[in-house]
Design an enzyme around this catalytic site. Sequence first.
Site, PDB file in Angstrom:
ATOM      1  N   LYS A  13       0.835  -1.215   0.000  1.00  0.00           N
ATOM      2  CA  LYS A  13       0.000   0.000   0.000  1.00  0.00           C
ATOM      3  C   LYS A  13       0.869   1.264   0.000  1.00  0.00           C
ATOM      4  O   LYS A  13       0.671   2.156  -0.812  1.00  0.00           O
ATOM      5  CB  LYS A  13      -0.933   0.019   1.228  1.00  0.00           C
ATOM      6  CG  LYS A  13      -1.889  -1.165   1.306  1.00  0.00           C
ATOM      7  CD  LYS A  13      -2.830  -1.069   2.483  1.00  0.00           C
ATOM      8  CE  LYS A  13      -2.156  -1.155   3.845  1.00  0.00           C
ATOM      9  NZ  LYS A  13      -1.451  -2.416   4.132  1.00  0.00           N
ATOM     10  N   ARG A  87      -9.969   0.770   8.369  1.00  0.00           N
ATOM     11  CA  ARG A  87      -9.496  -0.579   8.644  1.00  0.00           C
ATOM     12  C   ARG A  87     -10.517  -1.397   9.425  1.00  0.00           C
ATOM     13  O   ARG A  87     -10.260  -2.551   9.756  1.00  0.00           O
ATOM     14  CB  ARG A  87      -8.248  -0.463   9.489  1.00  0.00           C
ATOM     15  CG  ARG A  87      -7.073  -1.234   8.928  1.00  0.00           C
ATOM     16  CD  ARG A  87      -5.968  -0.880   9.827  1.00  0.00           C
ATOM     17  NE  ARG A  87      -4.760  -1.566   9.702  1.00  0.00           N
ATOM     18  CZ  ARG A  87      -3.687  -1.032   9.139  1.00  0.00           C
ATOM     19  NH1 ARG A  87      -3.730   0.110   8.518  1.00  0.00           N
ATOM     20  NH2 ARG A  87      -2.567  -1.679   9.196  1.00  0.00           N
ATOM     21  N   ARG A 126      11.542  -5.637   5.023  1.00  0.00           N
ATOM     22  CA  ARG A 126      11.363  -4.202   4.748  1.00  0.00           C
ATOM     23  C   ARG A 126      12.340  -3.359   5.581  1.00  0.00           C
ATOM     24  O   ARG A 126      12.578  -3.634   6.749  1.00  0.00           O
ATOM     25  CB  ARG A 126       9.938  -3.771   5.096  1.00  0.00           C
ATOM     26  CG  ARG A 126       9.795  -2.250   5.078  1.00  0.00           C
ATOM     27  CD  ARG A 126       8.379  -1.770   5.150  1.00  0.00           C
ATOM     28  NE  ARG A 126       7.632  -2.383   6.222  1.00  0.00           N
ATOM     29  CZ  ARG A 126       6.312  -2.362   6.288  1.00  0.00           C
ATOM     30  NH1 ARG A 126       5.613  -1.793   5.340  1.00  0.00           N
ATOM     31  NH2 ARG A 126       5.684  -2.938   7.297  1.00  0.00           N
ATOM     32  N   ARG A 170      -0.750  -9.141  13.132  1.00  0.00           N
ATOM     33  CA  ARG A 170      -1.314  -8.113  12.248  1.00  0.00           C
ATOM     34  C   ARG A 170      -2.168  -8.765  11.164  1.00  0.00           C
ATOM     35  O   ARG A 170      -3.233  -8.274  10.805  1.00  0.00           O
ATOM     36  CB  ARG A 170      -0.191  -7.275  11.613  1.00  0.00           C
ATOM     37  CG  ARG A 170       0.399  -6.283  12.598  1.00  0.00           C
ATOM     38  CD  ARG A 170       1.766  -5.784  12.197  1.00  0.00           C
ATOM     39  NE  ARG A 170       1.808  -5.075  10.938  1.00  0.00           N
ATOM     40  CZ  ARG A 170       2.944  -4.776  10.299  1.00  0.00           C
ATOM     41  NH1 ARG A 170       4.115  -5.123  10.808  1.00  0.00           N
ATOM     42  NH2 ARG A 170       2.914  -4.129   9.169  1.00  0.00           N
TER      43      ARG A 170
HETATM   44  P1  AP5 Z   1       4.816  -1.657   1.842  1.00  0.00           P
HETATM   45  O1  AP5 Z   1       4.485  -0.830   0.657  1.00  0.00           O
HETATM   46  O2  AP5 Z   1       5.569  -0.988   2.955  1.00  0.00           O
HETATM   47  O3  AP5 Z   1       3.491  -2.396   2.378  1.00  0.00           O
HETATM   48  P2  AP5 Z   1       2.215  -1.845   3.145  1.00  0.00           P
HETATM   49  O4  AP5 Z   1       1.015  -2.496   2.558  1.00  0.00           O
HETATM   50  O5  AP5 Z   1       2.225  -0.336   3.209  1.00  0.00           O
HETATM   51  O6  AP5 Z   1       2.515  -2.493   4.558  1.00  0.00           O
HETATM   52  P3  AP5 Z   1       2.396  -1.950   6.036  1.00  0.00           P
HETATM   53  O7  AP5 Z   1       3.104  -2.965   6.891  1.00  0.00           O
HETATM   54  O8  AP5 Z   1       2.864  -0.522   6.171  1.00  0.00           O
HETATM   55  O9  AP5 Z   1       0.888  -2.024   6.254  1.00  0.00           O
HETATM   56  P4  AP5 Z   1       0.176  -2.156   7.557  1.00  0.00           P
HETATM   57  O10 AP5 Z   1      -1.183  -1.950   7.060  1.00  0.00           O
HETATM   58  O11 AP5 Z   1       0.382  -3.355   8.383  1.00  0.00           O
HETATM   59  O12 AP5 Z   1       0.891  -1.021   8.471  1.00  0.00           O
HETATM   60  P5  AP5 Z   1       0.471   0.469   8.827  1.00  0.00           P
HETATM   61  O13 AP5 Z   1       1.695   1.271   8.837  1.00  0.00           O
HETATM   62  O14 AP5 Z   1      -0.695   0.910   8.043  1.00  0.00           O
HETATM   63  O15 AP5 Z   1       5.632  -2.950   1.342  1.00  0.00           O
HETATM   64  C1  AP5 Z   1       6.124  -3.904   2.259  1.00  0.00           C
HETATM   65  C2  AP5 Z   1       7.528  -4.383   1.812  1.00  0.00           C
HETATM   66  O16 AP5 Z   1       7.400  -5.124   0.596  1.00  0.00           O
HETATM   67  C3  AP5 Z   1       8.501  -3.252   1.503  1.00  0.00           C
HETATM   68  O17 AP5 Z   1       9.791  -3.641   1.906  1.00  0.00           O
HETATM   69  C4  AP5 Z   1       8.446  -3.079  -0.010  1.00  0.00           C
HETATM   70  O18 AP5 Z   1       9.687  -2.627  -0.511  1.00  0.00           O
HETATM   71  C5  AP5 Z   1       8.129  -4.509  -0.474  1.00  0.00           C
HETATM   72  N1  AP5 Z   1       7.221  -4.559  -1.627  1.00  0.00           N
HETATM   73  C6  AP5 Z   1       6.114  -3.784  -1.846  1.00  0.00           C
HETATM   74  N2  AP5 Z   1       5.504  -4.155  -2.986  1.00  0.00           N
HETATM   75  C7  AP5 Z   1       6.228  -5.197  -3.509  1.00  0.00           C
HETATM   76  C8  AP5 Z   1       6.074  -6.025  -4.655  1.00  0.00           C
HETATM   77  N3  AP5 Z   1       5.065  -5.869  -5.530  1.00  0.00           N
HETATM   78  N4  AP5 Z   1       6.998  -7.005  -4.856  1.00  0.00           N
HETATM   79  C9  AP5 Z   1       8.020  -7.188  -3.987  1.00  0.00           C
HETATM   80  N5  AP5 Z   1       8.221  -6.439  -2.879  1.00  0.00           N
HETATM   81  C10 AP5 Z   1       7.324  -5.451  -2.621  1.00  0.00           C
HETATM   82  O19 AP5 Z   1      -0.058   0.253  10.330  1.00  0.00           O
HETATM   83  C11 AP5 Z   1       0.811  -0.059  11.402  1.00  0.00           C
HETATM   84  C12 AP5 Z   1       0.002  -0.179  12.685  1.00  0.00           C
HETATM   85  O20 AP5 Z   1      -0.654   1.087  12.972  1.00  0.00           O
HETATM   86  C13 AP5 Z   1      -1.150  -1.199  12.663  1.00  0.00           C
HETATM   87  O21 AP5 Z   1      -0.703  -2.505  12.978  1.00  0.00           O
HETATM   88  C14 AP5 Z   1      -2.098  -0.607  13.724  1.00  0.00           C
HETATM   89  O22 AP5 Z   1      -1.639  -0.896  15.029  1.00  0.00           O
HETATM   90  C15 AP5 Z   1      -1.959   0.885  13.503  1.00  0.00           C
HETATM   91  N6  AP5 Z   1      -2.950   1.418  12.543  1.00  0.00           N
HETATM   92  C16 AP5 Z   1      -2.697   2.002  11.334  1.00  0.00           C
HETATM   93  N7  AP5 Z   1      -3.840   2.378  10.739  1.00  0.00           N
HETATM   94  C17 AP5 Z   1      -4.857   2.021  11.570  1.00  0.00           C
HETATM   95  C18 AP5 Z   1      -6.274   2.115  11.487  1.00  0.00           C
HETATM   96  N8  AP5 Z   1      -6.888   2.663  10.420  1.00  0.00           N
HETATM   97  N9  AP5 Z   1      -7.005   1.618  12.515  1.00  0.00           N
HETATM   98  C19 AP5 Z   1      -6.405   1.077  13.605  1.00  0.00           C
HETATM   99  N10 AP5 Z   1      -5.068   0.950  13.738  1.00  0.00           N
HETATM  100  C20 AP5 Z   1      -4.289   1.422  12.730  1.00  0.00           C
END
Ligand code: AP5
Length: 223
Positions: A13, A87, A126, A170
């Site tokens: 994402k 979410r 990552r 997660r």
């Molecule tokens: P990346 O693009 O970083 O993936 P992502 O989908 O953004 O993953 P996140 O881990 O950031 O998502 P998340 O939803 O768990 O975390 P968030 O920060 O929102 O890609 C991942 C890796 O793969 C990278 O190394 C990239 O280089 C590689 N990659 C990408 N695409 C690729 C491809 N096509 N091929 C190969 N490699 C690839 O949330 C963190 C925490 O915050 C949550 O756990 C929760 O506690 C809290 N939180 C956030 N939002 C909310 C909400 N709305 N409600 C409640 N709690 C929330």
Amino acid sequence: MRIVLLGAPGAGKGTQCKKIAEKYGLAHLSSGDILRQERAAGSELGKKAQSYMDSGALVPDELIVEMMSAAIKGLSNGGFVLDGFPRTVNQAEHLDKALSKDGRTIDGVVNLKVSDNVIIKRITGRRSCGKCGAVYHIENMKPKTAGICDKCGGKLVQRTDDTEKVVKNRLENYYLQTAPVVDYYRKNNTVYDINADKSPDEVIAGIFKTLDGLCGLKMKNAG
Ligand code: AP5
């Protein structure tokens, strides 16, 4: 254009939202990035969110809804792409209500579909820049110099919630609380499913094709 990008942790994402925001001139609002900034600043919200984030649980809806409503309000009428929000179905309902107050809706929902085994490899490999937030992967998207950001020279670090144990939590929470958001949107919006198991370039090509079509549709309806 107002877009929601859905997908499991590690679906890509953040990686793809940056490119979408750049191409279509949209604001990129990532709930995870905003929470990490709040933590780094030592704010009350950051302190409250810390234990949830570290264990892989979702931060309570009331905190998130308030935080994201403020972020969206700050954009006045500009377009945006939402990353990591909504979410839960409750968050999605709040978002729809808040937008409808000034006659706005979500124009499209992009759902990145990725297999669980791919997710674990992506997340544990990552690395992010501690300075500018650029995202890399130790195998899939290597920086030119190991451990150093290509864009700003900052040091690359691993997120504290990117361990295998926390990723499994997660993922479990994603299936329980976030997967129903996809069904919520299927009822009233068009959801575009994209196979995100492919390379980053192939994934973004699929997204751009979809969003170009959506832009064309919006222009046709407006004219
Ligand atoms: P990346 O693009 O970083 O993936 P992502 O989908 O953004 O993953 P996140 O881990 O950031 O998502 P998340 O939803 O768990 O975390 P968030 O920060 O929102 O890609 C991942 C890796 O793969 C990278 O190394 C990239 O280089 C590689 N990659 C990408 N695409 C690729 C491809 N096509 N091929 C190969 N490699 C690839 O949330 C963190 C925490 O915050 C949550 O756990 C929760 O506690 C809290 N939180 C956030 N939002 C909310 C909400 N709305 N409600 C409640 N709690 C929330």
